[in-house]
Design an enzyme around this catalytic site. Structure first.
Site, short mmCIF file in Angstrom:
data_model
loop_
_atom_site.label_atom_id
_atom_site.label_comp_id
_atom_site.label_asym_id
_atom_site.label_seq_id
_atom_site.Cartn_x
_atom_site.Cartn_y
_atom_site.Cartn_z
N SER A 140 13.86 -7.36 20.71
CA SER A 140 14.10 -8.05 21.97
C SER A 140 15.54 -7.80 22.46
CB SER A 140 13.81 -9.54 21.79
OG SER A 140 13.86 -10.24 23.01
N MET A 141 16.28 -8.88 22.77
CA MET A 141 17.64 -8.72 23.24
C MET A 141 18.51 -8.02 22.20
SD MET A 141 20.30 -11.63 24.69
CE MET A 141 21.08 -12.02 23.12
N HIS A 165 5.22 -10.23 22.45
CA HIS A 165 6.64 -9.94 22.28
C HIS A 165 7.18 -10.29 20.89
CE1 HIS A 165 10.70 -9.16 23.56
NE2 HIS A 165 11.09 -10.36 23.22
N GLN A 207 0.82 -1.21 0.00
CA GLN A 207 0.00 0.00 0.00
C GLN A 207 0.86 1.26 0.00
OE1 GLN A 207 -2.49 -0.58 3.43
NE2 GLN A 207 -3.49 -2.39 2.58
N ASP A 228 4.66 -6.97 27.51
CA ASP A 228 4.32 -7.65 26.25
C ASP A 228 4.35 -9.17 26.40
OD1 ASP A 228 7.00 -8.34 26.32
OD2 ASP A 228 7.55 -7.31 24.46
#
Length: 642
Positions: A190-191, A590, A33, A535
């Site tokens: 994350s990490m 997460h 889009q 999360d």
């Protein structure tokens, strides 16, 4: 007749249906889009994956694993087959050397490379694939974006020492910048956010102190934006029970039948000994100590007795009158005093349990005693006390980090010890890069582990023999053979020497566990775990606190006034037939956040530079983050400057 007349029609129908589905799916993607609106690839993209989501391949192994050369022992469907076929061989190859935090002798696992390293974890369980596909929609390909996978087991300093990871990351960014004349967009998950933060400190540091030697202007000249998705900036409490007792919330709350099966195949002792070799877990322990986590600003207030209807279970008292003077515990011990675990005269103890007063010191024996635990009369450990205990008893992998954030500010940039703090944003300020933008994108509205209730197994306190799970010991007298391969050499092929140390020389099973009976819905306590907002993996405090602090004017954590935007996504689960088992396009979970439509739109817009000021460069905060930050900073013992 069927083959010549019916089957062709079926194939044609399926082909048409599948083709239509692909067309519909493509047109529904936000990347497609935005391309229709003339968004095009601009800034090169670097992707840094998170904990456990990168596949690990075998490049060298002992005899039991040689047949798996260059196959994934982690992150593939063959992983489960390898584990159940010979779980001791699998564990041995996933472990790092506890004395060095590096490869064991004659064993080498390395991160898979390319987009395939982290696009999907196992089979069709996507991780980065939706982000990659949407970026491809606007013109990105392998020449303009790179997946910088890494061995997520290693401590960050060892990533550079063993694999030259940060040197390669620096070179890759410089190459993209040289070939496109555009600054790079770094995207982490994350990490990976902590790894990226470490890199930002490393790259500008002098080589004399172990840095990359890029100079103070390197980030300003090479990096346009840092997109931190579901980042573990201030660590995760779930790393505590993993290192302390080899437990996760999921294992503590399992049905007895499943729990027994898990313990048989991969017991707490196995898990703890494996996880303690992974330096990354020490790097993911909560940062900021009691000044951040001890304030209790993000926990649910509750009242009443928590646990199994006994009057020995402590209650968390957090009244408004004392909230600014008390610390919210990280661990509550539901038993553990001398009254609960008395001397060996108590009939409740096993006959072979050494009395507490006669147990050898930690230097003489790996057994645990109540004095080792240092459980105070309050039966609580603060976050700092918990972290200190884990570092004091940690392996060599823990020595490359420092749990003392205050010391990070005291260390000069010319000190080699400064690098112990490079992964801690509480202890180290953002580097000089006034035109850099930082985006914190994450989900909220899901229960997330915050603190724990533990209980001591009195029959395992003391001597070594009492610490060993009787189901895991070997008996030669009765002729019965155990199924656990660590008690024998059944997993070794003929002619192979045993490379593990003997069981009696290894740390024994810890004599404490999460108390799954502890429960208080009013305080957010279930199965011995206290929850807060987040999360489902990373608490809100870790996800958003530093992002808010960085955005405050004239603060020491952001000396060059880098623009920082916090954009939260309230979790909204949706069932999708085309994507079964996942949370849907509005999920804040997460991992599923990497498929969140709004997050993907933000990523594509930032990378392409398409209507960023109008559509992205504003905060979206739907949680209680601002109030939590205010409570932390207002606490007598709290705040990032404490």
């Amino acid at each position: 007749f069927y083959a010549s007349n019916v089957q062709p029609l079926v194939d044609l129908g399926l082909s048409t249906f599948n083709g239509t589905n692909h067309d519909i799916e493509e047109k529904s993607r936000v990347g497609y889009q935005l391309r229709e609106q003339n968004a095009r690839a601009k800034h090169p993209v670097i992707m840094i994956p998170g904990f456990v989501t990168t596949g690990l391949e075998l490049w060298e192994g002992t005899s039991c694993a040689k047949k798996h050369f260059r196959q994934r022992l982690w992150g593939s469907t063959s992983m489960a087959r390898t584990f159940f076929a010979d779980r001791e061989c699998w564990r041995r190859h996933l472990a790092l050397n506890p004395q060095t935090g590096m490869d064991p002798e004659n064993i080498r696992l390395r991160a898979a490379q390319g987009f395939e390293a982290a696009d999907n974890f196992i089979a069709t369980y996507w991780v980065w694939s939706k982000v990659i596909e949407n970026l491809a929609d606007v013109g990105y390909d392998g020449s303009t974006m790179t997946m910088m996978s890494y061995d997520w087991r290693l401590g960050y300093e060892n990533l550079e020492k063993r694999d030259g990871y940060f040197t390669k990351l620096k070179s890759t960014i410089e190459a993209h910048h040289a070939t496109t004349a555009e600054k790079v967009v770094m995207i982490s998950h994350s990490m990976g956010g902590t790894v990226a933060y470490y890199f930002l400190q490393w790259v500008v540091a002098d080589k004399k102190v172990g840095g990359g030697g890029g100079g103070k202007n390197w980030i300003e000249n090479h990096v346009h934006s840092f997109i931190n998705i579901a980042g573990t900036l201030l660590g995760v409490p779930k790393a505590i029970p993993a290192l302390l007792s080899g437990e996760l919330k999921d294992t503590a709350a399992m049905f007895p039948q499943l729990g027994a099966l898990l313990e048989q195949y991969f017991g707490r002792r196995w898990r703890k000994n494996l996880w303690q070799t992974w330096g990354s877990l020490y790097g993911m322990l909560p940062k900021g100590g009691d000044a951040i986590w001890g304030t209790g600003a993000d926990v649910i207030d509750g009242s009443g007795v928590i646990g199994n209807d006994t009057d020995t279970i402590p209650t968390i008292q957090e009244s408004s009158d004392s909230a600014a003077k008390t610390l919210s515990p990280a661990i509550i011990w539901n038993n553990g005093t001398d009254e609960i675990c008395p001397a060996s005269s108590s009939p409740s103890l096993l006959e072979n349990t050494t009395p507490t007063s006669e147990v050898p010191t930690n230097e003489e024996d790996d057994g645990f005693t109540l004095s080792d635990l240092k459980i105070p009369p309050s039966r609580t450990w603060s976050m700092q006390e918990t972290i200190n205990y884990l570092f004091e008893r940690g392996t060599e992998s823990s020595s490359i980090f420092s749990p003392d954030a205050k010391m990070g500010w005291k260390k000069r940039r010319s000190s080699k010890d400064k690098r112990k703090h490079w992964s801690d944003p509480i202890a180290t300020p953002l580097p000089r890069a006034p035109s850099l933008k930082i985006y914190c994108l994450y989900g909220t509205g899901l229960k997330t582990e915050r603190s724990y209730y533990y209980k001591v197994s009195c029959d395992k306190v003391g001597g070594t023999s009492a610490n060993i799970d009787q189901n895991q010991t070997c008996s030669e007298e009765d002729g019965n053979e155990t199924e656990l391969s660590q008690c024998n050499n059944s997993s070794l092929e003929e002619g192979e020497e045993e490379t593990m140390t003997d069981d009696e020389d290894e740390p024994q099973e810890p004599p404490f566990t999460i108390d799954a009976s502890a429960k208080d819905d009013s305080a957010g306590v279930q199965s011995g775990v206290r929850f807060s907002d987040g999360d489902a993996s990373v608490p809100l405090v870790s996800l958003g606190y530093m992002c808010q602090k960085w955005s405050q004017p004239r603060n020491r954590h952001n000396p060059s006034n880098i623009r920082v935007f916090t954009r939260e996504s309230k979790h909204e689960a949706q069932v999708s037939l085309s994507d079964p088992g996942r949370g849907g396009p509005s999920s804040g979970e997460h991992v599923d956040i990497l498929g969140n439509v709004r997050v993907i739109e933000d990523v594509v817009r930032i990378a392409t530079g398409f209507e960023v000021e109008e559509k992205v460069d504003q905060d979206i905060i739907v949680s209680d983050l601002k109030q939590i930050v205010q409570k932390i900073d207002a606490h007598d013992l709290g705040g990032s400057n404490s």
